[in-house]
Design an enzyme around this catalytic site. Structure first.
Site, PDB file in Angstrom:
ATOM      1  N   GLU A  53       1.357   5.912   7.519  1.00 46.02           N
ATOM      2  CA  GLU A  53       2.758   6.075   7.108  1.00 46.02           C
ATOM      3  C   GLU A  53       3.401   7.273   7.796  1.00 46.02           C
ATOM      4  O   GLU A  53       4.580   7.234   8.149  1.00 46.02           O
ATOM      5  CB  GLU A  53       2.857   6.187   5.591  1.00 46.02           C
ATOM      6  CG  GLU A  53       2.228   5.041   4.825  1.00 46.02           C
ATOM      7  CD  GLU A  53       2.731   3.664   5.246  1.00 46.02           C
ATOM      8  OE1 GLU A  53       3.866   3.556   5.733  1.00 46.02           O
ATOM      9  OE2 GLU A  53       1.971   2.684   5.090  1.00 46.02           O
TER      10      GLU A  53
ATOM     11  N   GLY B 172       0.813  -1.205   0.000  1.00 49.36           N
ATOM     12  CA  GLY B 172       0.000   0.000   0.000  1.00 49.36           C
ATOM     13  C   GLY B 172       0.845   1.252   0.000  1.00 49.36           C
ATOM     14  O   GLY B 172       0.582   2.193  -0.755  1.00 49.36           O
TER      15      GLY B 172
ATOM     16  N   GLU C 214       6.970   3.865   4.526  1.00 43.66           N
ATOM     17  CA  GLU C 214       7.201   5.002   5.423  1.00 43.66           C
ATOM     18  C   GLU C 214       8.603   5.561   5.387  1.00 43.66           C
ATOM     19  O   GLU C 214       9.059   6.161   6.370  1.00 43.66           O
ATOM     20  CB  GLU C 214       6.869   4.580   6.857  1.00 43.66           C
ATOM     21  CG  GLU C 214       7.858   3.613   7.507  1.00 43.66           C
ATOM     22  CD  GLU C 214       7.505   2.150   7.362  1.00 43.66           C
ATOM     23  OE1 GLU C 214       8.024   1.325   8.148  1.00 43.66           O
ATOM     24  OE2 GLU C 214       6.700   1.816   6.467  1.00 43.66           O
ATOM     25  N   ASN C 215       9.340   5.450   4.290  1.00 45.72           N
ATOM     26  CA  ASN C 215      10.710   5.955   4.226  1.00 45.72           C
ATOM     27  C   ASN C 215      10.812   7.341   4.864  1.00 45.72           C
ATOM     28  O   ASN C 215       9.972   8.204   4.622  1.00 45.72           O
ATOM     29  CB  ASN C 215      11.163   6.064   2.764  1.00 45.72           C
ATOM     30  CG  ASN C 215      10.760   4.865   1.956  1.00 45.72           C
ATOM     31  OD1 ASN C 215      11.228   3.765   2.189  1.00 45.72           O
ATOM     32  ND2 ASN C 215       9.877   5.070   0.995  1.00 45.72           N
TER      33      ASN C 215
END
Length: 883
Positions: free
Chosen positions: A305, A268, A271-272
Site C-alpha cells: 500500500e 486487505g 492505498e488512499n
C-alpha cells in the site's frame, strides 16, 4: 437489479470525460444515521466538449438536499435525478462551480462501500466506485482534482478526524460539543483515492527522515487497547519507505503518512493518498496472537500500500481496464521488497505456488480474462489473480528481458512522462522500451491475450558434434472469447547439468548466453548449444522466469537428479514437486492404485529429498518448502479433467504416510534440532527455524498413529507463540480424536474474546479434510461468535471451506456446493463484493467427474434463477457458460 447496471463495458469504447473537476472542497458532518456532506466542486469542460453538453454526475444511496450552480440554487426543473445519476442538461459555457448537499446512512451501509461504520468508527472505501455513495461526482479514475476536506463530529465519541494529505487546522465548535479538522491534499487524485476516518481511536507515532532530509510524521490508528500490536507494522512501513528510496529512487511526498486499522473491510487494505485504511488483520501482530505467516503478510501488505503512493497514486489508471497498471506493478514491487528483506530464493517459490494455485485455474476456466481485460460487467469482479499476480509476473518478465538497471530507468521515465496523470499500459511499456532500446511490441500480447502459455521442451544430444539441441514449442490455449492466439515473447531461463552435477557453460553461435536466458518468440524454436562434452540434463524455466506451463521429456531418474544437483533453487524445489505430483496424479487417475504412492517410486522420492533436508547450508525456510507436498488443488489442476477429489486426497495422504515412515529418523532429527527456548522474534532466521520444525511435525503426524497425535498435542501444549500453536491445532484437526477436541476447546476458551485469533479457530476447522466437514461448517454457522456481516469471519469459515478444503467442498453428494450457494445468496443481499468472491470457488467445476459436475451445475443454475447483484450475476453466468 436494473438491466442498465448489467451493461457490458468495453475498452474499445473508452472516451475522455466531457467535463473535468479541478478542485474539491468537501465538508462532512458525521452522524451514524445521517451523515451530511456538502461539496463545492470546480468544473470545466474538457478539450473538445461541445457547449451545452449535459453534465452527468454519479450517485448511489444518497439523499439530495440541495444543489447550486455558481452560487444560485437550482430548481428541480434545471436538473434530473435517475437511478445512479444526477444530470444538468444545459450547464454554463466555460468553468463553473457546483455546491451539492447530500445525506447518507453510514450505519446501514453493510455493503462497506462509500462511507460506513466499523465498530463505531467512520471510514470509507472508494475504490473502485464508492465515492458516488458519499456525494454526486464524476466518479471515474481519469478525473483528477485537489481536495480540501473539513470533517466535523461529536468530540466525545469521535475524537480522531483524519483525511488525505496534510493537516491544516483543527478546533472546537463552541457550545456544541463538536469539533472539526481540516486536511488538504496538494496532489491531484481521482475520487477512488479519497478517504476519511472518524472515531475513538488509539495510536502510535514515529517519524521517518527521507533521503532529502525531510521529516515525515507516521501514525497508526487502531481500536483502544490494541496499540501494543502495532510495532511490527510501523517497522515494516519504515523499511518499505527506505527500500523504495534505495531501489527505485522514490521518496515520500507529504508531511504525514497515516494508517488506520478497521475490523470490517471487504479487502486487505486501501492505498488512499497519505491515509491508508487497512483490514486490521494486516496491521495487528503480537507473538501470542499472530503467526509468522501473519507477520510476513503484514510486512508485505504495508509495503504494497505504501508503494502505491507512486505506482497508483502519483500515476493512476486512465480507466479500470488498466487496473493491472497499478496493481500488477505494485505487487511486483512488494514481492521484490519481501525477497530483499525476508525471503530470498524462497520468495520465488511462494509466488509461483500462489500463481499456480489461484491464477492458472482462472486462466483455464470460464472466468479467464487478459491481464488488461477487454470488457467487464462489474469492475469489482476484476480484482483477480490475473490482474494482480499475473500482472506482477509481466513486470518481472520485463525486468528479466531488459535488466534491473534498465527497468529502474524505465520506471523513472514512466514517472517523468506521466506524473500527476491517468496513464495506460502502453505508457508503461513504452517507457520500458525507450529506456532499454528494446522493441517490446510482441510483449504487449501478454496484456491482451488470456490463457497460460504451454511450452514443450525436448533435448537431443549429438555426440559427434558435441552439441545439445533444445527444441521449444509454445501454444497459447483458447479461452472464452479468445480462440485464436499469437505466439508470446517468453523469457526462458535454462541450464545444462553434467553427469557429475556441474553446471555446463551455455554457448550459442560462439557466444555465451548471459544468465542462461533464451527468448522464445516463435511457435517453434531450436537452440543449439555448443561444446557440450557429454549428454546433459536440462534445467528448464529456472527461477520460474515466465508464468507458463512446461512439459519435458525428462525421465524420473533425471528429475531425481535435478532434486539433488540443480544449482537453481527454484528448479531444485520444482523437481521434487514434479516428482510428487506425478506419483499422486497417477494413483488418483488409475482408479486409486496406491502403488505409486506407497511403493518403490515413493521410497525413491524420500531418498532424493533426504540430502537437501540434512544440508544445513540451505536456509531453513527453503528446506521447509521441500517438505510440503503439492496440494490437492495442484493435483486436480494437473489431472485437468474427470477429477475425483476423494481419490486425490487418499493418494496424497498415502504418499505423506509413506514419506513420514521412510524419513522418520531425518524428520525426528530436524524436529529436535530446531527446538529453541529463545524468545519469539519475527526475524527471517527465527521464522525459518519454526517453519522447518512445523513442516517436520506436519509430515511426522501423517501416520495418524496415537504416537503422532500425542506428539502434536504436546506441541500444542508447549507452544509459546501463535505460529506453533496454530500449526499443532491444524495438524490435529485433520485427525478426528479426543485430543483434537481438547485442543480446539482450549484454544477457543483462551481466545474467544479476540476476533482475529478466533478467525483462525474457525478457519482450521473449515479446512480440515474430514468426512464430516460440511456438517462442521453448518454447525459453526450457528456459533454465537459467527456473523455473516463481518467479511473476515465469512472468509475464515465459508471461504476457507470452499477454497481450502477441496474434498469437503467437492463432496460426491453435492452438499458442499449447496452449502456455498445458500450462504453466498444470503450475503449477496447486503454485500455483493464478498458474495461474488466466494462464488469464484465454482470456477473449475467443469474439470470434475460427471457426478460432481451435475451437482455443481445444479447449484449454479439455482443461483442463476435467483435475484442476484450485478457482481454475483456476472460470476454465476460466466461460470455456467453454455452448460
Amino acid at each position: 437489479m436494473n438491466d442498465q447496471s448489467r451493461t457490458t463495458k468495453f475498452l474499445k469504447d473508452y472516451a475522455p470525460p466531457e467535463y473535468l473537476i479541478k478542485d474539491v472542497a468537501l465538508d462532512a458532518s458525521l452522524a451514524p444515521k445521517g451523515a451530511r456532506v456538502s461539496s463545492r466542486i470546480s468544473i470545466e469542460p474538457n478539450a473538445g466538449t461541445v457547449a451545452g453538453t449535459p453534465l452527468v454526475l454519479d450517485g448511489e444511496a444518497l439523499t439530495l438536499e440541495s444543489i447550486a450552480l455558481n452560487g444560485q440554487e437550482l430548481e428541480a426543473g434545471r436538473y434530473t435525478l435517475s437511478p445512479g445519476k444526477l444530470t444538468i442538461a444545459n450547464p454554463p459555457v466555460g468553468s463553473f462551480t457546483l455546491d451539492i448537499v447530500t445525506r447518507c446512512n453510514p450505519e446501514a451501509n453493510l455493503e462497506l462501500s462509500g462511507l460506513y461504520l466499523s465498530s463505531g468508527t467512520y471510514c470509507t472505501q472508494c475504490e473502485p466506485e464508492g465515492f458516488r455513495r458519499i456525494t454526486y461526482f464524476i466518479d471515474r479514475p481519469d478525473v483528477l482534482a485537489t481536495y480540501t476536506v473539513r470533517l466535523e463530529a461529536d468530540r466525545k465519541s469521535v475524537p480522531v478526524l483524519l483525511s488525505n494529505g496534510n493537516p491544516v487546522d483543527a478546533g472546537e465548535i463552541e457550545g456544541t460539543g463538536r469539533h472539526y479538522a481540516i486536511w488538504h491534499d496538494p496532489h491531484p487524485k481521482p475520487s477512488y483515492l479519497f478517504a476519511l476516518v472518524g472515531g475513538n481511536l488509539a495510536s502510535i507515532h514515529d517519524t521517518f527522515t527521507t533521503a532529502s532530509g525531510r521529516e515525515v510524521a507516521l501514525g497508526i490508528y487502531v481500536e483502544p487497547g490494541k496499540e501494543d500490536r502495532c510495532d511490527w507494522a510501523m517497522e515494516s512501513l519504515k523499511r518499505a519507505m527506505r527500500w523504495d528510496e534505495e531501489r527505485f529512487g522514490l521518496e515520500y511526498d507529504l508531511d504525514v503518512f497515516n494508517i488506520v486499522a478497521v475490523s470490517d473491510f471487504n479487502m486487505g487494505a486501501m492505498e488512499n493518498k497519505g491515509l491508508n485504511i487497512f483490514n486490521d488483520k494486516l496491521v495487528l501482530a503480537r507473538p501470542d496472537t499472530a503467526s509468522d505467516a501473519d507477520y510476513t503478510s503484514i510486512e508485505s501488505v504495508i509495503a504494497h500500500e505504501y508503494f502505491h503512493n507512486w505506482t497508483g497514486n502519483r500515476v493512476t489508471c486512465r480507466d479500470w481496464f488498466q487496473l493491472c497498471l497499478k496493481e500488477g506493478l505494485t505487487v511486483f514491487r512488494d514481492q521484490e521488497f519481501t525477497d530483499d528483506v525476508r525471503m530470498g530464493p524462497v520468495m520465488r517459490i511462494l509466488t509461483a505456488r500462489l500463481l499456480k494455485a489461484r491464477q492458472f485455474p482462472e486462466d483455464a476456466g470460464p472466468l479467464a480474462h487478459p491481464v488488461r481485460p477487454a470488457s467487464y460487467i462489474e469492475i469489482n469482479n476484476f480484482y483477480t489473480a490475473t490482474v494482480y499476480e499475473k500482472g506482477a509476473e509481466l513486470c518481472r518478465m520485463l525486468q528479466t528481458l531488459i535488466g534491473k538497471d534498465a527497468f529502474r530507468q524505465g520506471i523513472a521515465l514512466y514517472f517523468e512522462r506521466n506524473d500527476g496523470t491517468a496513464a495506460t499500459v502502453e505508457d508503461f511499456v513504452s517507457a520500458m522500451a525507450d529506456a532499454s532500446g528494446r522493441d517490446l511490441t510482441q510483449f504487449m500480447r501478454w496484456y491482451t491475450q488470456s490463457g497460460t502459455p504451454e511450452i514443450a521442451c525436448s533435448l537431443d544430444y549429438d555426440p559427434h558434434a558435441k552439441t545439445a539441441r533444445l527444441k521449444v514449442n509454445q501454444v497459447v490455449p483458447p479461452t472464452p472469447g479468445q480462440s485464436s492466439k499469437e505466439p508470446m515473447h517468453i523469457p526462458l531461463k535454462v541450464g545444462l547439468i553434467g553427469a557429475n552435477g556441474d553446471e555446463l557453460p551455455l554457448k550459442l553461435n560462439g557466444e555465451t548466453v548471459p544468465g542462461g536466458l533464451l527468448e522464445v518468440t516463435e511457435r517453434e524454436q531450436v537452440f543449439e548449444f555448443e561444446d557440450i562434452p557429454a549428454p546433459p540434463t536440462p534445467s528448464i524455466l529456472r527461477d520460474f522466469s515466465a508464468p507458463v506451463r512446461v512439459t519435458t521429456s525428462l525421465k524420473p531418474e533425471q528429475i531425481e537428479f535435478l532434486m539433488i544437483h540443480d544449482a537453481d533453487p527454484f528448479n531444485r524445489w520444482q523437481a521434487a514437486q514434479t516428482y510428487a505430483t506425478d506419483l499422486i496424479a497417477t494413483a488418483a487417475r488409475d482408479g486409486l492404485d496406491l502403488g505409486p504412492v506407497s511403493g518403490p517410486q515413493a521410497a525413491r522420492l524420500a531418498q532424493a529429498l533426504e540430502p537437501g533436508l540434512r544440508d544445513e547450508t540451505l536456509a531453513p525456510t527453503y528446506r521447509a518448502e521441500t517438505l510440503k507436498l503439492p496440494s490437492e488443488s495442484d493435483i486436480a489442476r494437473e489431472l485437468g479433467r474427470n477429477v475425483d477429489t476423494d481419490a486425490i486426497l487418499a493418494a496424497r495422504d498415502t504418499l505423506r504416510k509413506t514419506l513420514s515412515e521412510a524419513m522418520a529418523d531425518t524428520l525426528s532429527a530436524i524436529y529436535a534440532a530446531t527446538a529453541t527456548d529463545d524468545a519469539f522474534s519475527p526475524d527471517p532466521d527465527s521464522a525459518g527455524r519454526r517453519a522447518l520444525r512445523n513442516a517436520a511435525l506436519d509430515l511426522m503426524t501423517a501416520t495418524g498413529t496415537q504416537e503422532a497425535i500425542d506428539r502434536a498435542l504436546r506441541h500444542y501444549r508447549n507452544a509459546t507463540n501463535m505460529t506453533d500453536s496454530i500449526m499443532a491445532l491444524s495438524v490435529l484437526s485433520h485427525i478426528p480424536s479426543d485430543e483434537c477436541d481438547e485442543a480446539l476447546d482450549d484454544f477457543y476458551t483462551r481466545w474467544q474474546g479476540d476476533a482475529l485469533v478466533l478467525d483462525k479457530w474457525f478457519a482450521v476447522q473449515a479446512r480440515a479434510g474430514r468426512p464430516d466437514s460440511v456438517a462442521t461448517v453448518h454447525r459453526l454457522l450457528g456459533h454465537p461468535k459467527f456473523s455473516l456481516k463481518n467479511p473476515n469471519r465469512v472468509r475464515a469459515l465459508i471461504g476457507s471451506f470452499a477454497m481450502g478444503n477441496p474434498s469437503g467442498f467437492n463432496r460426491a453428494d453435492g452438499a458442499g456446493y449447496a452449502f456455498l450457494a445458500q450462504q453466498a445468496l444470503k450475503i449477496d443481499g447486503f454485500n455483493p463484493h464478498v458474495a461474488a468472491r466466494l462464488l469464484g470457488a465454482f470456477e473449475s467445476w467443469k474439470t470434475l467427474e460427471p457426478g460432481r459436475q451435475a451437482h455443481a451445475k445444479k447449484a449454479l443454475q439455482g443461483l442463476s434463477s435467483a435475484e442476484l447483484s450485478t457482481d454475483a450475476y456476472e460470476i454465476v453466468t460466466k461460470t455456467l457458460g453454455s452448460a
